[in-house]
Design a protein around this motif. Structure first.
Motif, PDB file in Angstrom:
ATOM      1  N   GLN A  10      56.354  89.576 128.424  1.00  0.00           N
ATOM      2  CA  GLN A  10      55.099  88.835 128.503  1.00  0.00           C
ATOM      3  C   GLN A  10      54.051  89.707 129.200  1.00  0.00           C
ATOM      4  N   THR A  15      48.823  86.549 131.488  1.00  0.00           N
ATOM      5  CA  THR A  15      49.599  85.601 132.287  1.00  0.00           C
ATOM      6  C   THR A  15      48.765  85.106 133.455  1.00  0.00           C
ATOM      7  N   VAL A  34      49.050  89.807 137.620  1.00  0.00           N
ATOM      8  CA  VAL A  34      48.604  88.621 136.894  1.00  0.00           C
ATOM      9  C   VAL A  34      47.285  88.126 137.479  1.00  0.00           C
TER      10      VAL A  34
END
Length: 249
Positions: A10, A15, A34
């Motif tokens: 991911q 994110t 993130v």
């Protein structure tokens, strides 16, 4: 869990994370790259991973449920909270409930998951993809999650208790404590890996270690006399019963 999701592929840039405390938010941003946002902003993502304490569910739902998109995937890490309750708390979300154990921190965990009434193959596959880096991921019926909690959710604590006892026995037999702990940890790791990689039944693997009238046979007789097997069976069943009680099922 965030680290495992990122390790699974991911992108950090896609994110979002949220945290109550500013210092925790800064830590998440610095460590993982993130973007830290408010809880409602995070809840508006296509996939929402809910990792609060079960007793915080109602307060969190009151704060962010309105921000959750219709048809969004909601992955729950909450122990003992059913998909039905989550679907009531987050109307319109497609819920997948998971049970994750602590070895996931080192990529050697077991995660079991079950779909809610609105989730299907696509949601289960996406959840498996997200959590692949935690270790083994298995699909189960929701009615089996309490039993799985007893085996793999609480199981690491039972294994740690066995490892602690192995080390204590080593100390009693004359080993330095640090050496005994190292031997116990490596033995537990090796035995688990052998079981997984060979696919053999543990009873057969136990027999392969046990020579007639040898040291292992003597130790196993003592384990039987002390009731280790019965105690572990009872521990798993007690943990499963408690999980069922907490979930109200």
């Amino acid at each position: 869990m965030l680290a495992a999701v990122l390790a699974g592929g991911q992108p950090a840039g896609r994110t979002l994370a949220t945290a109550r405390r500013p210092e925790r938010a800064a830590e998440l941003a610095e460590r993982h790259g993130v973007r830290v946002v408010t809880a409602p902003e995070a809840a508006a993502a296509d996939v929402v991973v809910l990792g609060v304490k079960p007793q915080q569910l109602d307060a969190v739902a009151a704060e962010v449920a309105g921000a959750v998109r219709e048809g969004a995937l909601l992955v729950s890490l909450l122990a003992g909270v059913t998909t039905a309750r989550l679907e009531r708390a987050f109307p319109g979300a497609k819920v997948v409930r998971t049970v994750v154990n602590t070895p996931a921190l080192v990529g050697a965990g077991v995660t079991v998951l079950a779909a809610g009434s609105g989730a299907g193959e696509a949601e289960l596959a996406r959840t498996e993809e997200l959590l692949a880096a935690t270790g083994t991921v298995l699909r189960l019926a929701e009615g089996q999650l309490d039993a799985a909690t007893g085996v793999s959710g609480s199981g690491p604590a039972f294994v740690f208790a066995v490892a602690d006892a192995l080390a204590e026995g080593g100390v009693g037999a004359g080993l330095p404590r640090a050496v005994a702990l190292q031997l116990a940890a490596a033995t537990v790791l090796g035995a688990g890996r052998l079981m997984v990689e060979t696919g053999e039944h543990p009873a057969l693997l136990r027999e392969q270690v046990t020579s007639p009238a040898g040291t292992t046979a003597a130790g196993l007789r003592e384990l039987d006399a002390q009731g280790l097997r019965a105690a572990l069976v009872a521990a798993v069943m007690a943990a499963a019963a408690r999980s069922k009680e907490l979930s109200g099922s």
